[in-house]
Design a protein around this motif. Structure first.
Motif, mmCIF file in Angstrom:
data_model
loop_
_atom_site.group_PDB
_atom_site.id
_atom_site.type_symbol
_atom_site.label_atom_id
_atom_site.label_comp_id
_atom_site.label_asym_id
_atom_site.label_seq_id
_atom_site.Cartn_x
_atom_site.Cartn_y
_atom_site.Cartn_z
ATOM 1 N N THR A 29 -76.737 0.409 49.424
ATOM 2 C CA THR A 29 -75.735 1.030 48.555
ATOM 3 C C THR A 29 -76.350 1.982 47.534
ATOM 4 O O THR A 29 -75.727 2.957 47.153
ATOM 5 C CB THR A 29 -74.875 -0.012 47.794
ATOM 6 N N LYS B 122 -60.765 0.725 51.302
ATOM 7 C CA LYS B 122 -60.975 2.163 51.150
ATOM 8 C C LYS B 122 -59.642 2.880 51.197
ATOM 9 O O LYS B 122 -59.334 3.724 50.380
ATOM 10 C CB LYS B 122 -61.851 2.688 52.296
ATOM 11 N N SER C 194 -73.563 -5.014 55.321
ATOM 12 C CA SER C 194 -73.262 -3.653 54.900
ATOM 13 C C SER C 194 -71.807 -3.336 55.219
ATOM 14 O O SER C 194 -71.236 -3.888 56.154
ATOM 15 C CB SER C 194 -74.169 -2.660 55.619
ATOM 16 N N GLU D 16 -76.274 -5.955 51.387
ATOM 17 C CA GLU D 16 -75.972 -4.557 51.044
ATOM 18 C C GLU D 16 -77.188 -3.809 50.491
ATOM 19 O O GLU D 16 -77.162 -3.312 49.359
ATOM 20 C CB GLU D 16 -74.787 -4.497 50.062
ATOM 21 N N GLU E 192 -71.220 6.844 39.966
ATOM 22 C CA GLU E 192 -71.562 6.227 41.248
ATOM 23 C C GLU E 192 -72.383 4.962 41.017
ATOM 24 O O GLU E 192 -72.409 4.061 41.841
ATOM 25 C CB GLU E 192 -72.347 7.200 42.133
ATOM 26 N N ARG F 143 -71.123 -0.169 55.785
ATOM 27 C CA ARG F 143 -71.232 1.103 56.489
ATOM 28 C C ARG F 143 -71.390 0.860 57.980
ATOM 29 O O ARG F 143 -72.437 0.425 58.459
ATOM 30 C CB ARG F 143 -72.431 1.887 55.969
ATOM 31 N N LYS G 259 -68.206 3.425 47.835
ATOM 32 C CA LYS G 259 -69.485 2.759 48.105
ATOM 33 C C LYS G 259 -69.325 1.259 47.904
ATOM 34 O O LYS G 259 -68.851 0.822 46.861
ATOM 35 C CB LYS G 259 -70.513 3.264 47.098
ATOM 36 N N GLU H 60 -68.618 8.952 44.481
ATOM 37 C CA GLU H 60 -68.768 7.992 45.581
ATOM 38 C C GLU H 60 -67.781 6.826 45.422
ATOM 39 O O GLU H 60 -68.166 5.680 45.235
ATOM 40 C CB GLU H 60 -70.215 7.461 45.646
ATOM 41 N N ASP I 214 -69.783 10.699 52.091
ATOM 42 C CA ASP I 214 -69.183 10.252 53.336
ATOM 43 C C ASP I 214 -68.340 11.413 53.875
ATOM 44 O O ASP I 214 -67.262 11.718 53.391
ATOM 45 C CB ASP I 214 -68.311 9.022 53.035
ATOM 46 N N SER J 248 -68.468 12.876 47.212
ATOM 47 C CA SER J 248 -68.692 11.871 48.245
ATOM 48 C C SER J 248 -69.708 12.346 49.265
ATOM 49 O O SER J 248 -69.761 13.513 49.630
ATOM 50 C CB SER J 248 -67.379 11.554 48.947
#
Ligand SMILES: Nc1ncnc2c1ncn2[C@@H]1O[C@H](COP(=O)(O)OP(=O)(O)OP(=O)(O)O)[C@@H](O)[C@H]1O
Ligand SMILES: [Mg+2]
Length: 499
Positions: free
Chosen positions: A174, A436, A202, A171, A339, A204, A429, A426, A459, A457
């Motif tokens: 992050t 999520k 990750s 990760e 965060e 993501r 994360k 966030e 995202d 966020s």
């Protein structure tokens, strides 16, 4: 890379901890010059597998082969001698040493025939390793004076100095900004060109599709399969990871909006936040969008009393309140989940339950703190269930939880305070795709209870999917506000770049 023989192969690896079967017959292989993603939900066993490979943990059973020969990795040093280096989920650079000292930590070079460290040589070599990855940090700089992205580069330079053939990145992005992430990808491409193999962890998905050649998926400590990135879609990957189709990644719930809960008027913090005014109603999720550095976190921390405002007023339920510290904010029913969750102060030697219910919140001595020992256990169990925290029980020591599950404990800790206004920075994360959704459902539940949620966020899909309304910031100013039916990526970007 003339033949197809992998550089590294892990075969039928198993590992148990007391009460947890972390890995069961897991396989993995990676070739020279290949970037392999290791994918799986929080607690799937990714970090454990990589710690076995890098000599941090010993496997219970299974085989590890390097260039076809079985190796018996006994410790970190030995893994490094075999060409395997890991960059952990938590970076391990030492802030009070220089860049060069960090790169050669444990491998210091001494001047011939003396016990004096050859600083000049180390500096020169550091510079050359940093240049190889396009990083221009001066080797004499103290690490505490560089940013997280640069620290990541130092770790990579360190791996190069050890002549690694395989670098594991757990990760790595992050804590990085978008720009730093792009830079890291350039470096990874350079490593590929050199024939170095990379194992990349990750949560993501976009990153995985951008930088990885192939993907190995784990689920619940078991090996699910290998795929080439070009042959798979995001949905197929998610199904492999969570074992079911994940419909509706963003559950949205319409609830009746009530009266205004929080009102912020002309709030300023030096040049970071400039005359911010907005309000949020009970039963609302207000998204805060913007590019990295737009001032969203600064605004949140100013409301929370972490930073001293230069001007402006805050009203709760119509009444003006004075907030000059987080303690004041919590007393007014405002909580802020930062965060930077590593700094949120988990007490690593304490249990999941203790971390949820006491830990640092005690010091705030706020009126929400309940000390009812009986309900403490029940409440901890409720949140373990609600947030699907993977732990054998509420009594497990927190340091034994996976990174993502530790984060969920922090979230539980704040939710337990039952704030009127929850500011969450966030929120997902480091959290896997399945979890999520559970977090969004918790936010929806807060909304139904008549609380107000401010969600910062980066995202975009998350902001659009979850918010009732979105405020966009650019360079410290609120530049736009969008209702739910106006929420598109284009609309947000327009305001985020300052129109
Ligand atoms: N030292 C330990 N003692 C006990 N249990 C452990 C230990 N290390 C890991 N575990 C458990 O092993 C399982 C796998 O954890 P691991 O850290 O490998 O997950 P992960 O896939 O890296 O998850 P994340 O995405 O959250 O970082 C988890 O249930 C975790 O709690
Ligand atoms: Mg992990």
């Amino acid at each position: 890379m003339t033949d197809n023989k992998p550089f590294l192969e892990m075969v039928n690896i198993s590992k148990s901890f007391p009460g947890v079967k972390a890995l069961q017959d897991v396989n993995l292989k990676v070739h020279k010059g290949e970037v392999l993603a290791l994918l799986g939900e929080n607690g799937a066993g990714k970090s454990t597998l990589m710690k076995i490979l890098s000599g941090v943990y010993k496997k219970d059973t299974g085989k590890i082969l390097i260039e076809g020969n079985e190796v018996n990795i006994q410790g970190i040093k030995q893994a490094e001698e075999l060409g395997v280096t890991i960059i952990h989920q938590e970076l391990s650079v030492l802030p009070n040493l220089t860049v060069a000292q960090n790169i050669f930590l444990g491998n210091e070079k001494y001047s011939k025939g003396t016990r004096r460290i050859n600083k000049g040589w180390m500096k020169e070599r550091s510079k050359s390793f940093l240049e190889q990855i396009g990083c221009s940090v001066d080797p004499n700089t103290l690490v505490k004076d560089i940013n997280v992205g640069e620290m990541q580069m130092i770790e990579i330079a360190k791996a190069l100095s050890k002549n690694s053939s395989l670098i594991i990145m757990d990760e790595p992005t992050t804590a990085l900004t978008d720009v730093e992430t792009k830079k890291l990808f350039e470096v990874i491409r350079k490593l590929k060109e050199k024939g170095i193999a990379v194992i990349y962890i990750s949560h993501r998905m976009d990153e995985i599709f951008e930088i990885c050649d192939s993907i190995t998926v784990l689920r619940d400590g078991k090996y699910v399969g290998d795929v080439a990135t070009k042959d798979v879609t995001k949905d197929e990957l998610i199904t492999m990871m969570v074992g079911r189709k994940l419909e509706e990644q963003f559950p949205y719930k319409e609830v009746e909006k009530r009266s205004t809960l929080l009102k912020v008027e002309n709030l300023s913090l030096k040049d970071k936040v400039r005359n911010a005014s907005f309000e949020i109603k009970a039963g609302e999720i207000l998204g805060f969008a913007g590019l990295m550095g737009a001032g969203r976190t600064e605004l949140a921390k100013t409301i929370f009393g972490d930073y001293k405002k230069n001007s402006g007023e805050i009203y709760i339920e119509g009444e003006k309140v004075n907030i000059s510290s987080p303690k004041d904010a919590i007393e007014q029913g405002i909580c802020y989940l930062s965060e930077d969750r590593k700094k949120e102060g988990l007490i690593l030697g304490m249990s999941v339950k203790e971390n949820m219910t006491l830990s640092n919140l005690q010091s705030y001595e706020n009126k929400f703190m309940r000390i009812n020992k009986k309900s403490e256990k029940e409440e901890a169990q409720t949140y373990i269930k609600k947030l699907s925290i993977k732990t054998p029980s509420e009594n497990q020591i927190i340091k034994n939880l996976s990174g993502g599950n530790q984060q969920k404990v922090i979230l539980a800790k704040w939710l337990m305070l039952s704030p009127k206004v929850l500011i969450i920075d966030e929120p997902t994360k480091g959290i896997d795709v399945g979890a999520k959704k559970e977090i969004y459902e918790v936010l929806n539940e807060l909304k139904s209870m008549g609380k107000a949620v401010i969600m910062i966020s980066s995202d975009m899909a998350e902001v659009i999917g979850v918010s009732d309304r979105v405020i966009v910031m650019h360079e410290g100013k609120i530049t736009g506000e969008l209702k739910r039916d106006e929420l598109t990526q284009e609309n947000i970007m327009k305001y985020a770049v300052g129109i």
